[in-house]
Write an enzyme that holds these catalytic residues in place. Structure first.
Site, PDB file in Angstrom:
ATOM      1  N   HIS A 178       0.830  -1.212   0.000  1.00 12.02           N
ATOM      2  CA  HIS A 178       0.000   0.000   0.000  1.00 12.02           C
ATOM      3  C   HIS A 178       0.858   1.252   0.000  1.00 12.02           C
ATOM      4  O   HIS A 178       2.084   1.193   0.133  1.00 12.02           O
ATOM      5  CB  HIS A 178      -0.960  -0.016   1.197  1.00 12.02           C
ATOM      6  N   CYS A 194       3.409  -5.277   6.499  1.00 13.36           N
ATOM      7  CA  CYS A 194       2.986  -4.921   5.149  1.00 13.36           C
ATOM      8  C   CYS A 194       4.085  -4.184   4.406  1.00 13.36           C
ATOM      9  O   CYS A 194       5.082  -3.767   4.961  1.00 13.36           O
ATOM     10  CB  CYS A 194       1.714  -4.098   5.172  1.00 13.36           C
TER      11      CYS A 194
END
Lengths: 228, 322
Positions: A178, A194
């Protein structure tokens, strides 16, 4: 290449089961940085690249060090164009292109690496995704409490401009690639599991990647696998 | 290791082949069973087009698993297997070739190897040239990718039969103490080699040949003591799930491996020219690597690749026809 990044001083042990329990939003939680080193070609020395240095570099140059900037590199592989290869140790994400080249992006990874290695796929993507903190974070962190129902996408949203949701088969792994509202953190290990990219880069990657694309996460943090 | 992967792959039957077998309404003169790995697909097609061109027979290529191919060779459903790996398929060869005598192996063998490899950069710049170097934590610290100061070495996929043997070898040699042994799918292992090569980062990994990685990067196999049957004491997990590792010891290189073409004995009797032709086929390891590279890296269509290969190797076809 002006700067060659490498990591050190990290500890691993994050199991995917534990990560699953943490929930989606943990991925976007920024915390302290573990150490990265980058090679300074002027002094020919490895220098610490920590959160403070990253902030001051970004303030001075309005961008991350050269190694972490988007660039086309030579990349000989049997993987087909469109495949994503994530090297968390060196803080690089490669998008395989034709003719043994790849687009290389700088990434930020979790304090404990990605937590696992293996093969997944891009299950879905989103533009300006909503961030929903997990229940335990809402209970612990007053700042997260106001977003218990979900923080709408936007420039302050921790997930940044785009998100690629990583699936194993038809199952959401809870891991995402992201964007970030804090681009100076690229090259650091400051979230939990992440992969973060600056918003321009995740937007670029998002525009080039198809749902179903193969994603290979390299060995670093390979605790998912037997015997590791 | 390729052979064991192939052994595993052989247990499956492609849907297409099932459909072909169930719905077969016409019969070709010969059926080549095609395994699902790249060089096997290339060689199956080369055999098809070579026989069609030189012997004028109609040849069908059918994708299926190795054990199904062997059952077909035995029953008469299938005539040819293009790549039979040994020692991996020793038990199958024993059953059909030695005992039932329904299958014959071509006398021409293609040599195969397996062991530990590194990029040339790793051997020259970082001095990791022999498996004994892996016992030196100072040397192997450069293989660290997770920040704990200890290097990592990929030893194969969890499902491969070679992987527990690599673990046994690591323990026997002593480098199981100094490096972390990683088991994960081959694509992950190979992508790590690609990333290491792209950034001149050292890496050591389990390797087998023929394999396209040798054409993709500058790869060097680490040296080690030669295979010695007296020192190769392997107990597999299937035979002793609790104590296989402690009961095993193998501080030497793998035994040389090889693969051969197999054909049904009855086919050889029915078509002696085919038996002779197959027995003359002499692919080199380099050619097998090129086949693997063409199909896996260049993504060439197996049939189209085979037709080009045939066109470019008229002299070889001529030699095989004699």
């Amino acid at each position: 290449m002006a700067f060659l990044p490498q990591s050190r001083g990290r500890t691993f042990g994050a199991k995917i089961a534990a990560c699953l329990a943490l929930g989606v939003a943990v991925c976007a939680t920024l915390a302290y940085a573990a150490e990265t080193q980058i090679f300074d070609p002027k002094t020919r020395k490895w220098v610490e690249y920590d959160r403070k240095k990253a902030r001051s570099y970004y303030a001075a140059h309005k961008q991350v060090p050269e190694a972490f900037r988007r660039q086309i590199v030579k990349f000989r592989t049997a993987e087909k164009p469109g495949t994503i290869i994530i090297d968390g140790n060196q803080h690089f994400l490669y998008l395989v292109q034709p003719d043994f080249t790849a687009i290389r992006y700088g990434i930020g990874v979790g304090r404990e690496g990605f937590g696992w290695a293996g093969m997944v796929k891009v299950g879905r993507t989103a533009e300006w995704p909503t961030w929903t903190p997990p229940a335990e974070m809402v209970a612990r962190d007053p700042n997260a409490r106001k977003w218990a129902g979900g923080q709408p996408g936007g420039p302050d949203n921790p997930l940044g401009a785009r998100a690629l949701y990583l699936y194993q088969g038809d199952q959401d792994t809870i891991y995402r690639i992201h964007g970030t509202p804090e681009p100076w953190t690229i090259g650091l290990d400051v979230s939990s599991g992440c992969i973060r990219m600056n918003n321009d880069d995740i937007t670029d990657l998002h525009s080039r990647v198809a749902v179903g694309a193969k994603v290979i996460v390299l060995m670093q943090g390979a605790s998912l696998y037997k015997g590791v | 290791m390729v052979a064991s992967t192939r052994l595993l792959r052989r247990s499956g039957v492609a849907l297409g082949s099932l459909m072909a077998m169930c719905g077969a309404g016409f019969a070709a003169d010969l059926v080549v069973g095609m395994p699902n790995w790249p060089s096997g697909q290339a060689s199956a097609n080369i055999i098809k087009y070579a026989i069609e061109k030189k012997l004028g027979l109609d040849v069908e290529v059918r994708e299926m698993g190795t054990l199904i191919i062997f059952a077909g060779l035995d029953s008469g459903e299938v005539d040819i297997h293009p790549e039979v790996w040994q020692p991996n398929l020793d038990s199958v060869v024993k059953k059909y070739v030695d005992e039932r005598k329904s299958v014959q192996l071509s006398p021409k063998k293609v040599s195969a190897t397996q062991g530990l490899c590194a990029t040339r950069e790793t051997t020259e710049k970082f001095g990791i040239k022999d498996v004994a170097d892996l016992k030196d934590p100072k040397k192997t610290s450069v293989l660290d990718t997770d920040g704990d100061g200890q290097g990592e070495v990929w030893i194969g996929a969890e499902t491969w039969s070679s992987t527990p043997i690599e673990r046994i070898r690591a323990r026997s040699y002593g480098y199981a103490e100094t490096v972390k042994l990683l088991e994960m799918p081959e694509d992950v292992g190979m992508a790590a080699v690609d990333a290491a090569a792209a950034t001149n980062t050292p890496i050591v990994f389990y390797c087998y040949s023929p394999h396209h990685v040798f054409n993709l990067h500058e790869i060097v196999q680490l040296t080690e003591p030669e295979y010695d049957q007296a020192k190769w004491n392997i107990v597999l997990p299937a035979d002793d799930p609790a104590n296989w590792l402690t009961k095993s010891n193998a501080p030497v290189a793998w035994a040389p491996s090889h693969f051969q073409i197999a054909f049904a004995t009855k086919t050889g009797e029915r078509l002696p020219k085919v038996a002779s032709f197959l027995s003359n086929i002499d692919f080199t390891p380099e050619e097998i690597t090129e086949m693997s590279y063409a199909l896996e890296v260049e993504r060439q269509d197996p049939a189209a690749y085979a037709q080009q290969w045939i066109a470019a190797h008229a002299d070889r076809l001529e030699a095989w026809s004699k």
